[in-house]
Motif scaffolding. Structure first.
Motif, PDB file in Angstrom:
ATOM      1  N   CYS A  34       0.361  -1.373   0.326  1.00  0.00           N
ATOM      2  CA  CYS A  34      -0.048   0.230   0.121  1.00  0.00           C
ATOM      3  C   CYS A  34       1.084   0.968  -0.297  1.00  0.00           C
ATOM      4  CB  CYS A  34      -0.896   0.401   1.538  1.00  0.00           C
ATOM      5  SG  CYS A  34      -0.174   0.589   2.682  1.00  0.00           S
ATOM      6  N   PRO A  35       0.422   2.529   0.011  1.00  0.00           N
ATOM      7  CA  PRO A  35       0.853   3.556  -0.549  1.00  0.00           C
ATOM      8  C   PRO A  35       1.837   4.161   0.723  1.00  0.00           C
ATOM      9  CG  PRO A  35      -1.072   3.846  -0.926  1.00  0.00           C
ATOM     10  CD  PRO A  35      -0.965   2.750  -1.201  1.00  0.00           C
ATOM     11  N   ASP A  36       1.348   3.618   2.033  1.00  0.00           N
ATOM     12  CA  ASP A  36       2.442   4.250   3.257  1.00  0.00           C
ATOM     13  C   ASP A  36       3.160   2.896   3.266  1.00  0.00           C
ATOM     14  OD1 ASP A  36       0.039   5.795   3.872  1.00  0.00           O
ATOM     15  OD2 ASP A  36      -1.179   4.607   4.775  1.00  0.00           O
ATOM     16  N   CYS A  37       3.538   1.611   2.863  1.00  0.00           N
ATOM     17  CA  CYS A  37       4.827   0.889   3.324  1.00  0.00           C
ATOM     18  C   CYS A  37       6.049   1.002   2.077  1.00  0.00           C
ATOM     19  CB  CYS A  37       3.864  -1.107   3.111  1.00  0.00           C
ATOM     20  SG  CYS A  37       3.009  -0.675   4.846  1.00  0.00           S
ATOM     21  N   ASN A  38       6.564   0.767   2.649  1.00  0.00           N
ATOM     22  CA  ASN A  38       8.151   0.383   1.748  1.00  0.00           C
ATOM     23  C   ASN A  38       7.919  -1.003   0.866  1.00  0.00           C
ATOM     24  OD1 ASN A  38       8.421   3.228   1.420  1.00  0.00           O
ATOM     25  ND2 ASN A  38      10.014   2.999   3.607  1.00  0.00           N
ATOM     26  N   ILE A  39       7.785  -1.902   1.590  1.00  0.00           N
ATOM     27  CA  ILE A  39       8.592  -2.984   1.941  1.00  0.00           C
ATOM     28  C   ILE A  39       7.349  -4.207   1.458  1.00  0.00           C
ATOM     29  CG2 ILE A  39       9.393  -5.512   1.982  1.00  0.00           C
ATOM     30  CD1 ILE A  39      11.698  -3.257   3.774  1.00  0.00           C
ATOM     31  N   PRO A  40       7.154  -4.756   0.365  1.00  0.00           N
ATOM     32  CA  PRO A  40       5.764  -5.267  -0.099  1.00  0.00           C
ATOM     33  C   PRO A  40       6.022  -7.378   1.058  1.00  0.00           C
ATOM     34  CG  PRO A  40       6.776  -6.062  -2.082  1.00  0.00           C
ATOM     35  CD  PRO A  40       7.501  -4.490  -1.095  1.00  0.00           C
ATOM     36  N   GLY A  41       5.026  -7.600   0.943  1.00  0.00           N
ATOM     37  CA  GLY A  41       4.969  -9.043   2.060  1.00  0.00           C
ATOM     38  C   GLY A  41       3.893  -8.816   3.075  1.00  0.00           C
ATOM     39  N   ASP A  42       4.895  -9.643   3.885  1.00  0.00           N
ATOM     40  CA  ASP A  42       4.275  -9.889   5.124  1.00  0.00           C
ATOM     41  C   ASP A  42       3.332  -8.088   6.126  1.00  0.00           C
ATOM     42  OD1 ASP A  42       3.763 -12.765   5.832  1.00  0.00           O
ATOM     43  OD2 ASP A  42       5.312 -13.147   6.477  1.00  0.00           O
ATOM     44  N   ALA A  43       4.555  -7.603   5.750  1.00  0.00           N
ATOM     45  CA  ALA A  43       4.626  -6.103   6.625  1.00  0.00           C
ATOM     46  C   ALA A  43       3.675  -5.374   5.778  1.00  0.00           C
ATOM     47  CB  ALA A  43       5.790  -5.465   6.271  1.00  0.00           C
ATOM     48  N   CYS A  44       2.922  -5.791   5.340  1.00  0.00           N
ATOM     49  CA  CYS A  44       1.362  -5.087   4.125  1.00  0.00           C
ATOM     50  C   CYS A  44       0.819  -5.884   3.535  1.00  0.00           C
ATOM     51  CB  CYS A  44       2.704  -4.302   3.472  1.00  0.00           C
ATOM     52  SG  CYS A  44       0.709  -3.080   2.739  1.00  0.00           S
ATOM     53  N   PRO A  45       0.198  -7.316   4.744  1.00  0.00           N
ATOM     54  CA  PRO A  45      -0.711  -8.147   3.735  1.00  0.00           C
ATOM     55  C   PRO A  45      -2.292  -7.515   3.671  1.00  0.00           C
ATOM     56  CG  PRO A  45      -0.747  -7.786   6.202  1.00  0.00           C
ATOM     57  CD  PRO A  45      -0.139  -6.439   6.320  1.00  0.00           C
ATOM     58  N   LEU A  46      -2.768  -8.587   3.326  1.00  0.00           N
ATOM     59  CA  LEU A  46      -4.187  -8.469   2.523  1.00  0.00           C
ATOM     60  C   LEU A  46      -5.040  -9.381   3.056  1.00  0.00           C
ATOM     61  CD1 LEU A  46      -3.307 -10.023  -1.604  1.00  0.00           C
ATOM     62  CD2 LEU A  46      -2.904  -7.205  -0.525  1.00  0.00           C
ATOM     63  N   VAL A  47      -5.863  -8.584   2.865  1.00  0.00           N
ATOM     64  CA  VAL A  47      -7.730  -9.228   3.666  1.00  0.00           C
ATOM     65  C   VAL A  47      -9.119  -9.696   2.507  1.00  0.00           C
ATOM     66  CG1 VAL A  47      -6.955  -8.412   6.081  1.00  0.00           C
ATOM     67  CG2 VAL A  47      -7.749  -7.143   4.791  1.00  0.00           C
ATOM     68  N   TRP A  48      -9.368 -10.304   2.831  1.00  0.00           N
ATOM     69  CA  TRP A  48     -10.583 -10.690   1.848  1.00  0.00           C
ATOM     70  C   TRP A  48     -11.709 -10.614   2.878  1.00  0.00           C
ATOM     71  CZ3 TRP A  48      -5.471 -13.071   1.630  1.00  0.00           C
ATOM     72  CH2 TRP A  48      -5.365 -13.077   0.041  1.00  0.00           C
ATOM     73  N   GLY A  49     -12.748  -9.827   2.130  1.00  0.00           N
ATOM     74  CA  GLY A  49     -13.994  -9.511   2.513  1.00  0.00           C
ATOM     75  C   GLY A  49     -14.498 -10.896   2.569  1.00  0.00           C
ATOM     76  N   ASN A  50     -16.265 -11.060   3.338  1.00  0.00           N
ATOM     77  CA  ASN A  50     -16.787 -12.131   3.721  1.00  0.00           C
ATOM     78  C   ASN A  50     -17.564 -12.261   1.745  1.00  0.00           C
ATOM     79  OD1 ASN A  50     -16.771 -13.579   5.611  1.00  0.00           O
ATOM     80  ND2 ASN A  50     -18.427 -12.291   6.002  1.00  0.00           N
ATOM     81  N   CYS A  51     -17.436 -10.625   1.021  1.00  0.00           N
ATOM     82  CA  CYS A  51     -17.281 -11.170  -0.945  1.00  0.00           C
ATOM     83  C   CYS A  51     -16.197 -11.869  -1.179  1.00  0.00           C
ATOM     84  CB  CYS A  51     -18.332  -9.114  -0.944  1.00  0.00           C
ATOM     85  SG  CYS A  51     -16.643  -8.727  -0.797  1.00  0.00           S
ATOM     86  N   LYS A  52     -15.171 -11.867  -1.108  1.00  0.00           N
ATOM     87  CA  LYS A  52     -13.716 -12.659  -1.611  1.00  0.00           C
ATOM     88  C   LYS A  52     -13.088 -11.173  -2.168  1.00  0.00           C
ATOM     89  CE  LYS A  52     -15.736 -16.318  -0.943  1.00  0.00           C
ATOM     90  NZ  LYS A  52     -14.750 -17.160  -0.092  1.00  0.00           N
ATOM     91  N   HIS A  53     -13.614  -9.848  -1.995  1.00  0.00           N
ATOM     92  CA  HIS A  53     -12.739  -9.152  -2.381  1.00  0.00           C
ATOM     93  C   HIS A  53     -11.640  -8.568  -1.299  1.00  0.00           C
ATOM     94  CE1 HIS A  53     -16.122  -7.882  -4.639  1.00  0.00           C
ATOM     95  NE2 HIS A  53     -15.472  -7.594  -5.804  1.00  0.00           N
ATOM     96  N   PRO A  54      -9.817  -8.700  -1.791  1.00  0.00           N
ATOM     97  CA  PRO A  54      -9.628  -8.304  -1.730  1.00  0.00           C
ATOM     98  C   PRO A  54      -8.709  -7.193  -1.311  1.00  0.00           C
ATOM     99  CG  PRO A  54      -8.395  -9.455  -3.671  1.00  0.00           C
ATOM    100  CD  PRO A  54     -10.075  -9.750  -3.602  1.00  0.00           C
ATOM    101  N   PHE A  55      -8.051  -6.282  -0.218  1.00  0.00           N
ATOM    102  CA  PHE A  55      -7.266  -5.377  -0.200  1.00  0.00           C
ATOM    103  C   PHE A  55      -6.214  -5.425   0.322  1.00  0.00           C
ATOM    104  CE2 PHE A  55     -12.488  -4.684  -0.976  1.00  0.00           C
ATOM    105  CZ  PHE A  55     -11.957  -4.079  -1.919  1.00  0.00           C
TER     106      PHE A  55
END
Lengths: 87, 746
Positions: A34-55
Motif C-alpha cells: 500500500c502507499p504507506d509501506c515500503n516493502i511488500p509482503g508480510d509487513a503489508c498483508p492482504l485481507v479478504w472480505g466475505n464478498c471475496k474482495h481482497p484489499f
C-alpha cells in the motif's frame, strides 16, 4: 535402484493469491504494498472480505475507519464489509 | 637637693664651638698635572704596552682618589680618554697595514688586538676605579660613559672608521664560513670570539649580519641550482635537510642568536622554496610509487618549512603536494580499475593500494587530515571512472569472504577485511549495483548453506546499515527472517500428520518459503517435471502451507533446489550432493543405462541452457558420474549419456553442485538489468517529483534538477527516454508552442 533421494531442499516463493492484481482502493499491485509501506509482503498483508474482495489491510482499514458504523461496505460491491475469517 | 642646685649655678657648663677654617683648604698646586704626568700617564702607557706598571697600584689609586676629591675628575677623564684613544688608533692602524691574504692569520691578529685591548682596559679600570665609580656615575654629562663603555666606543670608532680593517675582517669571516660549508675545517672558536667582538662594539647587525645573509643567499642559490639539476630528488632533499640542520647548528655555535631565524629562512628559501615545483615534478610520484616512506616524510617536512617563503603567486607547498598525491592516486587507481583483464584482482589491488596509501599518509604526512581527504577524493574519482563494475566486484569480494572456505583466517581478520572492503564501497556512487549483487550473493549463501558464519553476516549487515541507513538493508534483513521462519515452519511441518507422506518416500523434506519481492528469483513459471516422489513431497507441503497461510500461492524455484542422493555404484556407494536439476537428470538413469540428450530434455523439461550446463557438470566435471558419448568438452544436442558404472572416488560424500553457486553470465546480466530497471523507476520518480512542484519546466532545468536528486551515474539520454515514456503515460505533456518545455499533468 541405482539412486535414491535421501534429502531434498525445495525453494518456493510465495505471493498473494488474489485474482485481481491491483488493490481496488490504492490501485497498487497486490504484489506491491500500500502507499504507506515500503516493502511488500508480510509487513503489508492482504485481507479478504466475505464478498471475496481482497484489499491491502492498511487500505481497507483506513476506508472502514472513515465510514460510520452502519455504512461499512465493501468499496467494490457495496455489500456490508466483514473480514473473511481465515487463518 | 639645694646644694646641688647651688653648685650648678655656680659653674655654668662649658660650650664646644666649631669654627670655620681661617683659610680655605686647597689642593696642592699642580696636583692634577703633577699626578697625571708623573704617575698616571706612565702607568696607562705601560699597561697599553703590556709592560709592568712602574708604581705600585695602591699609590696610583691614591692619586686618582686625590684628583677626584679635588674636583679634577673631568680633566682626568678627558686625559685618560685621549691616552686610550691614541693607543687604540695606533693598534688599528697596524691592522690596517696587515694584508688579509691569509684569513686565519688576519683574523687572529684582529682577535689579538681586541683581546689585549680588553685586558688592558680592565687593568686601567682597576687603577681608575674610583673615577669610574664616582665621577661617571654621578656626572651630569651625557657623553660620560662608564669606563668599559668608553673603551668599547673608542675601539668601535677606530675599527669602523678605518674601513679596510672592518671590511677585511668581515670578508675573512665570510670566506671562512663558506669554507666551513664546503666541508673544510675552520677555527670555529676564533670566529665565535670575533663575532662576540662585533656584538660587543654594537656593529654586529650592520657590519656582519647583513653581508652574511647576502652571502648565504648567493651561496645557496648557486648550490641549489646545480644540485637540483644533478641530483635525484630524495638525495637533494636529504642534502637540504642536512644543510638546514647544519646552519641552525652554526647559528647556535658561532652566530648571535638573533641571526638564527633570518639565516634559516634564507636557506629554506633558496634551497627549497625556489624549487618546490621542480622537486615535486621530478620526484614526488616516483617516491610514492616506490613507497619511500622516509623520503616522503622528509619531503613533507622540508617542503612544509618552505611554505612561508613561497612566491606570492604560487600555491602553498602542502597544497601542491596534495594535488600531486591526488594525481598520483588517480593514475595508479585508474590503471587498476580500467584494466578489464585484471578484474578478478581489482578489489584486492585496490585494498592493497588503500592500505599502502594510508600507511604513507600516516607515516610520511603525519596523518594530516587534508591528505587523508585527498586520498579519499582521488579514490572516489577513479573508482567511479568505470561504471558499475567496481561496485559489482566489491560485492563479489565481500561474498567471497562471507562464504565458507576462508579457513585459516580468524574472525577478526575477516572483520577487518570486511571493513576495508566497506571503505572502498563508501567511494562508490552507484550503491544500487552493489546492493543488487550483494542481494543475489546473499541469496545463494542462504539457500545453499554457504554462509561461513551467521555472526559475520549479521555484522556485515549492521555495517551496511550504519553506512547507508536502514532502508538499504531492510530487504537483506528480511531475507534472514525468511530463512529463520522457514526453519520454524519445517519444525511444525515435521510434527504435522501430512509429513508422513514424504516420510513414506524416505525423503527428508526441507522447504524454504521466501517472500518473492525480497529475493532475486525468476518469476517465470518453470516447466520442469519432478519425479513422482518429489512431486508428492511438494504437494504435501503445499497443502500444509496453504492451511497455515491462506490467500497465498507458491511458485516453486527448482533452479535453487538441492538434494542429497544415495548412489549405488558397482564400485561402492556414494552420497552425492546434487542440485535439483542434477537429481532429476540422475534419477532418469534408475530406469535406463543410456539416454540421449533429447530424451533427457523431454523427460525433465529443463530448458536448453541450464540442461547443457547440468549435463556438463555431471559428465565433464571432476567427478564424472555420467559418461558422455562421444567424449568432448562440450555438450551437444546429439550426444548421449551413460551411467558411469566404473565410477570411483576416494571420498564417500561428494559435492557436485558447485555449479549452482557459480554465477552464470545470464545471472549477471539479469542482476545488472534489475539495477537498470530500478534506476529507471528512480528517474521516473525524480522527474515526477520535480514536475509536481514546478508544474512547468524547461528541458535543461529539469535535467539539472534530476541530476541533483539522483545518486548514481546516468546519461542525459536515459533521462530523456524516461521523460518520453512519462509523456506517453500522460504524467507530463509538451508545451504546444515550445517543444523544450514540459507541463505536469495532475
Amino acid at each position: 535402484m541405482k539412486l535414491t533421494i535421501n534429502k531434498v531442499r525445495l525453494v518456493a516463493a510465495w505471493t498473494w493469491d488474489a485474482g485481481d492484481d491491483a488493490c481496488g482502493i490504492c490501485r497498487n499491485a497486490f504484489d506491491g504494498c500500500c502507499p504507506d509501506c515500503n516493502i511488500p509482503g508480510d509487513a503489508c498483508p492482504l485481507v479478504w472480505g466475505n464478498c471475496k474482495h481482497p484489499f491491502h489491510l492498511h487500505c481497507i482499514s483506513k476506508w472502514i475507519g472513515a465510514q460510520s458504523s452502519e455504512q461499512q461496505k465493501c468499496p467494490m460491491c457495496r455489500q456490508d464489509w466483514k473480514f473473511e475469517a481465515r487463518k | 637637693m639645694d646644694r646641688t642646685r647651688t653648685r650648678a649655678r655656680a659653674a655654668p657648663p662649658r660650650k664646644m664651638r666649631i669654627r670655620a677654617y681661617e683659610r680655605k683648604p686647597a689642593a696642592p698646586p699642580q696636583l692634577f698635572s703633577n699626578a697625571w704626568e708623573r704617575f698616571l700617564r706612565p702607568a696607562v702607557d705601560a699597561v697599553h704596552q703590556s709592560q709592568p706598571v712602574p708604581h705600585s697600584l695602591e699609590l696610583l689609586y691614591g692619586h686618582v682618589h686625590d684628583i677626584v676629591l679635588h674636583r679634577n675628575a673631568p680633566a682626568l677623564y678627558d686625559a685618560l680618554r685621549r691616552a686610550c684613544d691614541r693607543h687604540i688608533a695606533a693598534r688599528i692602524a697596524q691592522l690596517a697595514a696587515l694584508s688579509p691574504s691569509s684569513e686565519h692569520v688576519f683574523l687572529a691578529a684582529v682577535h689579538a688586538v681586541w683581546h689585549t685591548y680588553c685586558t688592558h682596559m680592565l687593568r686601567i679600570r682597576q687603577i681608575f676605579l674610583y673615577l669610574d665609580r664616582t665621577y661617571i656615575v654621578h656626572a651630569a654629562q651625557p657623553d660620560a660613559r662608564s669606563f668599559w663603555d668608553m673603551g668599547l666606543l673608542l675601539f668601535r670608532t677606530h675599527f669602523s672608521s678605518v674601513a679596510t680593517v672592518q671590511q677585511n675582517t668581515v670578508h675573512c669571516l665570510l670566506t671562512l664560513i663558506d669554507r666551513d660549508r664546503d666541508g673544510q675545517t675552520v677555527d670555529v672558536a676564533l670566529m665565535k670570539n670575533l663575532l662576540l667582538m662585533f656584538t660587543a662594539i654594537g656593529t654586529y647587525d650592520a657590519a656582519f649580519e647583513k653581508p652574511f645573509l647576502a652571502s648565504t643567499d648567493t651561496y645557496y642559490r648557486n648550490e641549489s641550482r646545480t644540485l637540483v639539476a644533478s641530483q635525484d630528488v630524495p638525495t637533494f632533499l636529504k642534502h637540504a635537510e642536512s644543510r638546514i640542520h647544519a646552519e641552525s647548528h652554526r647559528a647556535v655555535r658561532v652566530l648571535d642568536p638573533s641571526t638564527r631565524n633570518p639565516l634559516i629562512s634564507t636557506v629554506e628559501k633558496r634551497l627549497v622554496s625556489d624549487h618546490v615545483v621542480t622537486l615535486l615534478d621530478n620526484g614526488f610520484s616516483s617516491m610514492c610509487d616506490q613507497h619511500r616512506k622516509h623520503d616522503l616524510k622528509r619531503c613533507f617536512a622540508v617542503l612544509s618549512r618552505a611554505s612561508d617563503h613561497m612566491p606570492a603567486d604560487s600555491r602553498a607547498p602542502n597544497e601542491l603536494m596534495k594535488s600531486r598525491l591526488i594525481d598520483y592516486v588517480k593514475n595508479v587507481g585508474r590503471a587498476i580499475v580500467m584494466d578489464k583483464s585484471k578484474d578478478p584482482e581489482m578489489v584486492q589491488s585496490l585494498l592493497t593500494l588503500k592500505a599502502r596509501l594510508d600507511d604513507l599518509v600516516n607515516f610520511s604526512f603525519d596523518g594530516t587530515e587534508a591528505f587523508n581527504m585527498a586520498v579519499n577524493f582521488a579514490f572516489e574519482s577513479f573508482v567511479n571512472a568505470r561504471e558499475n563494475k567496481p561496485a559489482e566486484l566489491i560485492a563479489k569480494f565481500v561474498d567471497s569472504i562471507l562464504r565458507t572456505g576462508n579457513k585459516g583466517f580468524s574472525e577478526e581478520q575477516l572483520e577487518t577485511t570486511l571493513d576495508n572492503a566497506l571503505t572502498l564501497f563508501r567511494f562508490i556512487d552507484g550503491k544500487d549495483v552493489f546492493e543488487a549483487f550483494y542481494n543475489k550473493d546473499l541469496a545463494k549463501r542462504l539457500l545453499y548453506d554457504k554462509s561461513a558464519s551467521l555472526d559475520l553476516e549479521k555484522s556485515m549487515i549492521s555495517k551496511l546499515k550504519h553506512e547507508c541507513g536502514p532502508q538499504f538493508t531492510a530487504k537483506l534483513e528480511a531475507m534472514f527472517r525468511d530463512v529463520d521462519a522457514s526453519k520454524d515452519l519445517m519444525q511444525s511441518f515435521k510434527t504435522h500428520k501430512l509429513s508422513k507422506t514424504s516420510l513414506s518416500h524416505g525423503i527428508d523434506l526441507n522447504v524454504y518459503v521466501l517472500e518473492s519481492a525480497r529475493w532475486p528469483l525468476s518469476t517465470q513459471p518453470s516447466k520442469v517435471k519432478l519425479p513422482q516422489s518429489l512431486m508428492d513431497c511438494q504437494e504435501v507441503f503445499k497443502k500444509f502451507y496453504l492451511t497455515k497461510h491462506s490467500g497465498r500461492k507458491l511458485a516453486w524455484q527448482y533452479v535453487n533446489g538441492s538434494c542429497r542422493v544415495k548412489a549405488n555404484f558397482p564400485e561402492g556407494t556414494k552420497f552425492l550432493e546434487l542440485s535439483l536439476y542434477q537429481t532429476i537428470v540422475m534419477l532418469l538413469f534408475n530406469d535406463a543405462d543410456e539416454l540421449s540428450y533429447s530424451e533427457i530434455a523431454d523427460a525433465t523439461g529443463i530448458e536448453e541452457l541450464p540442461l547443457k550446463r547440468t549435463m556438463l557438470s555431471l559428465a565433464c566435471g571432476k567427478a564424472r558420474v555420467l559418461l558422455k558419448r562421444p567424449k568432448g568438452p562440450q555438450v551437444d544436442a546429439k550426444d548421449s549419456f551413460v551411467f558411469n558404472k566404473k565410477f570411483t572416488h576416494r571420498q564417500t560424500k561428494l559435492k557436485i553442485n558447485a555449479i549452482q553457486i557459480k554465477e552464470t553470465v545470464e545471472e549477471n546480466a539479469a542482476t545488472t538489468e534489475r539495477v537498470f530497471q530500478e534506476r529507471n523507476y528512480q528517474i521516473d520518480a525524480a522527474v515526477v517529483r520535480i514536475m509536481k512542484t514546478r508544474r512547468t519546466l524547461q528541458h535543461a532545468g529539469l535535467l539539472a534538477e534530476v541530476f541533483d536528486q539522483l545518486r548514481f551515474h546516468h546519461k542525459p539520454a536515459d533521462v530523456k527516454k524516461r521523460i518520453e515514456s512519462l509523456i506517453e503515460r500522460e504524467y507530463l505533456e509538451r508545451d504546444e508552442n515550445n517543444p523544450q518545455a514540459y507541463h505536469y499533468l495532475a
